[in-house]
Design a protein around this motif. Sequence first.
Motif, PDB file in Angstrom:
ATOM      1  N   GLY A  65       0.799  -1.220   0.000  1.00 39.55           N
ATOM      2  CA  GLY A  65       0.000   0.000   0.000  1.00 39.55           C
ATOM      3  C   GLY A  65       0.831   1.269   0.000  1.00 39.55           C
ATOM      4  O   GLY A  65       0.287   2.361  -0.196  1.00 39.55           O
ATOM      5  N   ARG A  66       2.146   1.135   0.213  1.00 35.47           N
ATOM      6  CA  ARG A  66       3.011   2.314   0.224  1.00 35.47           C
ATOM      7  C   ARG A  66       4.039   2.290  -0.912  1.00 35.47           C
ATOM      8  O   ARG A  66       4.398   3.343  -1.436  1.00 35.47           O
ATOM      9  N   PHE A  67       4.514   1.118  -1.254  1.00 32.93           N
ATOM     10  CA  PHE A  67       5.545   0.966  -2.286  1.00 32.93           C
ATOM     11  C   PHE A  67       4.929   0.353  -3.544  1.00 32.93           C
ATOM     12  O   PHE A  67       4.012  -0.481  -3.452  1.00 32.93           O
ATOM     13  N   THR A  68       5.478   0.726  -4.694  1.00 32.67           N
ATOM     14  CA  THR A  68       5.054   0.160  -5.968  1.00 32.67           C
ATOM     15  C   THR A  68       6.273  -0.179  -6.811  1.00 32.67           C
ATOM     16  O   THR A  68       7.112   0.690  -7.067  1.00 32.67           O
ATOM     17  N   ILE A  69       6.349  -1.446  -7.221  1.00 35.27           N
ATOM     18  CA  ILE A  69       7.433  -1.882  -8.118  1.00 35.27           C
ATOM     19  C   ILE A  69       6.899  -1.889  -9.544  1.00 35.27           C
ATOM     20  O   ILE A  69       5.738  -2.261  -9.781  1.00 35.27           O
ATOM     21  N   SER A  70       7.733  -1.468 -10.476  1.00 39.23           N
ATOM     22  CA  SER A  70       7.336  -1.475 -11.877  1.00 39.23           C
ATOM     23  C   SER A  70       8.576  -1.702 -12.730  1.00 39.23           C
ATOM     24  O   SER A  70       9.703  -1.623 -12.227  1.00 39.23           O
ATOM     25  N   ARG A  71       8.353  -1.983 -14.008  1.00 33.64           N
ATOM     26  CA  ARG A  71       9.487  -2.216 -14.896  1.00 33.64           C
ATOM     27  C   ARG A  71       9.210  -1.629 -16.267  1.00 33.64           C
ATOM     28  O   ARG A  71       8.052  -1.583 -16.709  1.00 33.64           O
ATOM     29  N   ASP A  72      10.278  -1.207 -16.906  1.00 36.22           N
ATOM     30  CA  ASP A  72      10.237  -0.691 -18.272  1.00 36.22           C
ATOM     31  C   ASP A  72      11.177  -1.569 -19.089  1.00 36.22           C
ATOM     32  O   ASP A  72      12.398  -1.363 -19.087  1.00 36.22           O
ATOM     33  N   SER A  76      15.128  -1.459 -20.030  1.00 37.77           N
ATOM     34  CA  SER A  76      15.805  -2.393 -19.114  1.00 37.77           C
ATOM     35  C   SER A  76      15.965  -1.794 -17.725  1.00 37.77           C
ATOM     36  O   SER A  76      17.052  -1.842 -17.122  1.00 37.77           O
ATOM     37  N   THR A  77      14.885  -1.239 -17.205  1.00 35.63           N
ATOM     38  CA  THR A  77      14.932  -0.569 -15.911  1.00 35.63           C
ATOM     39  C   THR A  77      13.771  -1.033 -15.038  1.00 35.63           C
ATOM     40  O   THR A  77      12.655  -1.211 -15.534  1.00 35.63           O
ATOM     41  N   VAL A  78      14.053  -1.220 -13.761  1.00 35.41           N
ATOM     42  CA  VAL A  78      13.021  -1.522 -12.784  1.00 35.41           C
ATOM     43  C   VAL A  78      13.011  -0.383 -11.761  1.00 35.41           C
ATOM     44  O   VAL A  78      14.059   0.182 -11.453  1.00 35.41           O
ATOM     45  N   TYR A  79      11.812  -0.058 -11.286  1.00 30.12           N
ATOM     46  CA  TYR A  79      11.631   1.068 -10.376  1.00 30.12           C
ATOM     47  C   TYR A  79      11.000   0.603  -9.061  1.00 30.12           C
ATOM     48  O   TYR A  79      10.314  -0.421  -9.001  1.00 30.12           O
ATOM     49  N   LEU A  80      11.228   1.384  -8.025  1.00 28.82           N
ATOM     50  CA  LEU A  80      10.527   1.201  -6.767  1.00 28.82           C
ATOM     51  C   LEU A  80      10.074   2.577  -6.294  1.00 28.82           C
ATOM     52  O   LEU A  80      10.893   3.395  -5.865  1.00 28.82           O
ATOM     53  N   GLN A  81       8.776   2.835  -6.427  1.00 18.40           N
ATOM     54  CA  GLN A  81       8.198   4.074  -5.929  1.00 18.40           C
ATOM     55  C   GLN A  81       7.845   3.866  -4.465  1.00 18.40           C
ATOM     56  O   GLN A  81       7.080   2.952  -4.141  1.00 18.40           O
ATOM     57  N   MET A  82       8.396   4.703  -3.601  1.00 18.71           N
ATOM     58  CA  MET A  82       8.208   4.559  -2.163  1.00 18.71           C
ATOM     59  C   MET A  82       7.507   5.803  -1.627  1.00 18.71           C
ATOM     60  O   MET A  82       8.057   6.900  -1.709  1.00 18.71           O
ATOM     61  N   ASN A  83       6.310   5.605  -1.112  1.00 19.82           N
ATOM     62  CA  ASN A  83       5.524   6.701  -0.558  1.00 19.82           C
ATOM     63  C   ASN A  83       5.309   6.504   0.938  1.00 19.82           C
ATOM     64  O   ASN A  83       5.477   5.396   1.452  1.00 19.82           O
ATOM     65  N   THR A  84       4.916   7.565   1.594  1.00 26.60           N
ATOM     66  CA  THR A  84       4.629   7.528   3.033  1.00 26.60           C
ATOM     67  C   THR A  84       5.763   6.822   3.785  1.00 26.60           C
ATOM     68  O   THR A  84       5.548   5.889   4.567  1.00 26.60           O
ATOM     69  N   LEU A  85       6.958   7.268   3.523  1.00 20.46           N
ATOM     70  CA  LEU A  85       8.127   6.612   4.106  1.00 20.46           C
ATOM     71  C   LEU A  85       8.171   6.782   5.620  1.00 20.46           C
ATOM     72  O   LEU A  85       7.751   7.813   6.165  1.00 20.46           O
ATOM     73  N   LYS A  86       8.701   5.740   6.263  1.00 18.80           N
ATOM     74  CA  LYS A  86       8.812   5.703   7.724  1.00 18.80           C
ATOM     75  C   LYS A  86      10.282   5.524   8.105  1.00 18.80           C
ATOM     76  O   LYS A  86      11.066   4.989   7.313  1.00 18.80           O
ATOM     77  N   PRO A  87      10.657   5.903   9.322  1.00 18.18           N
ATOM     78  CA  PRO A  87      12.049   5.670   9.754  1.00 18.18           C
ATOM     79  C   PRO A  87      12.466   4.202   9.626  1.00 18.18           C
ATOM     80  O   PRO A  87      13.632   3.918   9.336  1.00 18.18           O
ATOM     81  N   ASP A  88      11.522   3.278   9.819  1.00 14.45           N
ATOM     82  CA  ASP A  88      11.841   1.845   9.692  1.00 14.45           C
ATOM     83  C   ASP A  88      12.184   1.436   8.273  1.00 14.45           C
ATOM     84  O   ASP A  88      12.681   0.322   8.050  1.00 14.45           O
ATOM     85  N   ASP A  89      11.925   2.295   7.301  1.00 17.85           N
ATOM     86  CA  ASP A  89      12.296   1.999   5.915  1.00 17.85           C
ATOM     87  C   ASP A  89      13.762   2.318   5.636  1.00 17.85           C
ATOM     88  O   ASP A  89      14.265   2.027   4.547  1.00 17.85           O
ATOM     89  N   THR A  90      14.447   2.916   6.603  1.00 15.13           N
ATOM     90  CA  THR A  90      15.855   3.241   6.430  1.00 15.13           C
ATOM     91  C   THR A  90      16.674   1.970   6.229  1.00 15.13           C
ATOM     92  O   THR A  90      16.614   1.043   7.039  1.00 15.13           O
ATOM     93  N   ALA A  91      17.417   1.932   5.126  1.00 10.19           N
ATOM     94  CA  ALA A  91      18.184   0.733   4.768  1.00 10.19           C
ATOM     95  C   ALA A  91      18.954   1.011   3.481  1.00 10.19           C
ATOM     96  O   ALA A  91      18.722   2.023   2.808  1.00 10.19           O
ATOM     97  N   VAL A  92      19.840   0.082   3.154  1.00  6.93           N
ATOM     98  CA  VAL A  92      20.415   0.057   1.818  1.00  6.93           C
ATOM     99  C   VAL A  92      19.504  -0.815   0.956  1.00  6.93           C
ATOM    100  O   VAL A  92      19.179  -1.940   1.342  1.00  6.93           O
TER     101      VAL A  92
END
Length: 111
Positions: A65-72, A76-92
Motif C-alpha cells: 500500500g506504500r511501495f510500488t514496483i514497476s518495470r520498463d 531495461s529498468t526496474v523502479y521502486l516508488q516509495m511513498n509515506t516513508l517511515k524511519p523503519d524503511d531506512t536501509a540500503v
Amino acid sequence: QVQLVESGGGLVQPGGSLRLSCAASSNIFIFYNMAWYRQAPGNQRELVATITKGGSTLYADSVKGRFTISRDNTNSTVYLQMNTLKPDDTAVYYCNGDQWWGQGTQVTVSS
C-alpha cells in the motif's frame, strides 16, 4: 554478464517519497523476474517487492500500500516508488535479477 546500477536513494523526512531506479546493462533483463531487497544495519537482507517478466507483483507486508514496483522493458529498468516513508524503511536498497545484484543505494528516513 549483466550489471545492475541503482540510483535515487537519499535522505527524506517521514511521510515523504522517493523513487529508486535500477538500470540493467543488458536487454536480457526482459527475460528475468526482478526484485528489490533492503538491509538495515544489524539486520538480514529482506525482500521488499518482486515483479515477474509479465508484470505481476508481490510485496512484503511492511510495504504493501506504500511501495510500488514497476518495470520498463524497453529501457531495461526496474523502479521502486516509495511513498509515506517511515524511519523503519531506512536501509540500503538492492536491486536483484537472477544471480545478479546491484551495489545498493542508501535510503534514510529521518526528521
